[in-house]
Design an enzyme around this catalytic site. Structure first.
Site, PDB file in Angstrom:
ATOM      1  N   HIS A 123       5.360   4.581  13.001  1.00 59.29           N
ATOM      2  CA  HIS A 123       5.650   4.421  11.465  1.00 59.29           C
ATOM      3  C   HIS A 123       6.519   5.513  10.867  1.00 59.29           C
ATOM      4  O   HIS A 123       5.929   7.198  10.829  1.00 59.29           O
ATOM      5  CB  HIS A 123       3.709   4.848  10.851  1.00 59.29           C
ATOM      6  CG  HIS A 123       4.255   4.968   9.624  1.00 59.29           C
ATOM      7  ND1 HIS A 123       3.531   4.274   8.201  1.00 59.29           N
ATOM      8  CD2 HIS A 123       4.313   5.408   8.275  1.00 59.29           C
ATOM      9  CE1 HIS A 123       3.472   3.946   6.924  1.00 59.29           C
ATOM     10  NE2 HIS A 123       4.331   5.862   6.513  1.00 59.29           N
TER      11      HIS A 123
ATOM     12  N   ASN B 156       9.742   4.250   3.268  1.00 64.57           N
ATOM     13  CA  ASN B 156       9.550   4.065   4.821  1.00 64.57           C
ATOM     14  C   ASN B 156      10.623   2.874   4.768  1.00 64.57           C
ATOM     15  O   ASN B 156      11.660   2.178   4.796  1.00 64.57           O
ATOM     16  CB  ASN B 156       8.568   2.639   4.792  1.00 64.57           C
ATOM     17  CG  ASN B 156       7.051   3.271   4.078  1.00 64.57           C
ATOM     18  OD1 ASN B 156       6.235   3.705   5.124  1.00 64.57           O
ATOM     19  ND2 ASN B 156       6.881   2.925   3.006  1.00 64.57           N
TER      20      ASN B 156
ATOM     21  N   ARG C 125       1.012  -1.722  -0.009  1.00 64.52           N
ATOM     22  CA  ARG C 125      -0.080   0.205   0.015  1.00 64.52           C
ATOM     23  C   ARG C 125       0.957   1.248  -0.374  1.00 64.52           C
ATOM     24  O   ARG C 125       0.990   1.434  -1.261  1.00 64.52           O
ATOM     25  CB  ARG C 125      -0.572   0.028   1.432  1.00 64.52           C
ATOM     26  CG  ARG C 125      -1.751   0.995   1.526  1.00 64.52           C
ATOM     27  CD  ARG C 125      -1.834   2.282   1.434  1.00 64.52           C
ATOM     28  NE  ARG C 125      -0.984   2.346   2.545  1.00 64.52           N
ATOM     29  CZ  ARG C 125      -0.880   3.707   3.018  1.00 64.52           C
ATOM     30  NH1 ARG C 125      -0.784   4.577   2.243  1.00 64.52           N
ATOM     31  NH2 ARG C 125      -0.267   3.630   4.404  1.00 64.52           N
ATOM     32  N   ASP C 126       1.440   1.805   0.928  1.00 68.22           N
ATOM     33  CA  ASP C 126       2.178   2.636   1.199  1.00 68.22           C
ATOM     34  C   ASP C 126       3.235   2.761  -0.004  1.00 68.22           C
ATOM     35  O   ASP C 126       3.848   3.992  -0.906  1.00 68.22           O
ATOM     36  CB  ASP C 126       2.915   2.414   2.366  1.00 68.22           C
ATOM     37  CG  ASP C 126       3.207   4.066   3.365  1.00 68.22           C
ATOM     38  OD1 ASP C 126       3.456   4.996   1.931  1.00 68.22           O
ATOM     39  OD2 ASP C 126       3.620   4.855   4.325  1.00 68.22           O
TER      40      ASP C 126
ATOM     41  N   HIS D 253       9.543   7.026   8.807  1.00 71.85           N
ATOM     42  CA  HIS D 253       9.559   7.231   6.692  1.00 71.85           C
ATOM     43  C   HIS D 253      11.826   7.558   7.204  1.00 71.85           C
ATOM     44  O   HIS D 253      11.897   8.055   8.486  1.00 71.85           O
ATOM     45  CB  HIS D 253       9.284   8.126   5.970  1.00 71.85           C
ATOM     46  CG  HIS D 253       8.312   7.334   5.650  1.00 71.85           C
ATOM     47  ND1 HIS D 253       7.815   7.711   4.245  1.00 71.85           N
ATOM     48  CD2 HIS D 253       6.573   6.825   6.126  1.00 71.85           C
ATOM     49  CE1 HIS D 253       6.499   6.789   3.410  1.00 71.85           C
ATOM     50  NE2 HIS D 253       6.154   6.575   5.196  1.00 71.85           N
TER      51      HIS D 253
ATOM     52  N   CYS E 154       8.485   9.825  -1.105  1.00 67.51           N
ATOM     53  CA  CYS E 154       7.696  10.758  -1.224  1.00 67.51           C
ATOM     54  C   CYS E 154       7.482  10.753  -2.635  1.00 67.51           C
ATOM     55  O   CYS E 154       9.022  11.703  -3.500  1.00 67.51           O
ATOM     56  CB  CYS E 154       8.878  12.143  -0.539  1.00 67.51           C
ATOM     57  SG  CYS E 154       7.148  13.151  -0.629  1.00 67.51           S
TER      58      CYS E 154
HETATM   59 ZN    ZN Z   1       4.043   5.715   5.278  1.00 68.21          ZN
END
Ligand code: ZN
Length: 308
Positions: free
Chosen positions: A209, A251, A15-16, A211, A242
């Site tokens: 969470h 991440n 997902r991310d 990064h 990003c």
């Molecule tokens: Zn993230």
């Protein structure tokens, strides 16, 4: 040190990670990815997001991924939902958990979600009502992003983040996490904010969470762990950069997080050889997108015995 508590790594690459990659990965590849991730020992995986397909064609097959994930024994299937409509799709899908993002930065919230943070809090209440009305056991989690700073607004007041932690729990969320998606956090700040958050939310604040945008990802994971956090998001190969900063790392890498905790004697249930093999396959599936993380460069020590 006393006996370490088990540590949960939630894999968010599907997902991310994929969200910031424009090349659409075919569903068949994602299904293999999911199966292989399960094979590494991961027992919580965020498989997609119920956003409109026209906004994010990459994740249009989320319902199919959820259905496949639900067939894997013992796997907690997690999905992201942007709003009540997405939450309804998550309830229909049978996912175990839904994660609603809320940006603590008012400026970021207005720019990305077109809602003030408190409007998102109100949405949590509506999602909880819909979940209860459906008789579903899908757990509602809120991920508070820009909790450590924001690219648009700059500083985000700790008091405001803590107020929102309490507000989303009061509104009906069962779990809440703090996220640094822009790579602004430092370890002292992470320890302080999680300590304060844990003192008001207890075990319901249970996800970090981070990064690795500016190289502090693992240091921040460690700081949150020291503060008492036992669940972390991570993505294979550190994908999830990003979109506004091409080439920026994403991440924290799942394989690096596994390495960090293995070295400290904290069980994660993850198998290194399987993680490294999956990393290689992920590189193929994302077709030339840069992967990140550190452990793959040196490889595993030859003398490594068994540190899972
Ligand atoms: Zn993230």
């Amino acid at each position: 040190m006393s006996i370490p508590s088990p540590l949960i790594v939630r894999e968010v690459g599907l997902r991310d990670g994929l969200q910031s990659i424009t090349r659409v990965v075919p569903t068949a590849d994602k299904l293999q990815w999911l199966q292989a991730a399960y094979g590494t020992g991961l027992r919580e995986i965020e498989v997609g997001s119920f956003v409109p397909a026209r906004l994010l064609p990459q994740l249009a097959d989320t319902a199919e991924l959820v259905a496949a994930a639900l067939r894997l024994p013992g796997l907690i299937t997690s999905v992201l939902v942007p709003n009540l409509k997405g939450a309804q799709a998550a309830l229909d899908s049978g996912a175990h958990r839904m994660l609603l993002p809320l940006s603590a930065s008012r400026a970021h919230s207005l720019a990305n979600l077109r809602r003030r943070p408190d409007e998102v809090v109100a949405e949590v209440g509506r999602i909880r009502a819909a979940r209860d009305a459906a008789g579903s056991r899908c757990l509602i989690e809120v991920g508070i992003s820009t909790a450590f700073g924001c690219t648009i607004q700059g500083a985000v007041a700790e008091g405001e983040v803590l107020r929102l932690v309490q507000a989303v729990l009061d509104a009906g969320a069962e779990h809440v996490g703090l996220a640094d998606t822009v790579g602004f956090a430092n370890p002292l700040q992470v320890a302080r904010l999680f300590e304060r958050g844990l003192s008001i939310a207890g075990h319901r604040l249970n996800c970090g969470h981070f990064h690795d945008t500016r190289g502090l990802g693992l240091a921040n994971v460690y700081a949150a762990w020291q503060a008492g956090v036992r669940r972390f998001d991570a993505s294979m190969g550190g994908i999830g950069g990003c979109p506004h900063a091409p080439g920026a790392s994403g991440n924290v890498a799942t394989e690096d997080v596994a390495w960090l905790f293995a070295g400290m004697g904290v069980p994660t249930g993850l198998k290194f050889e399987a993680l490294m093999a999956l990393r290689g396959r992920v590189a193929g599936w994302v077709g030339g997108e840069p992967l990140h993380g550190a452990i793959w460069r040196a490889g595993l020590p030859r003398t490594l015995q068994e540190i899972e």
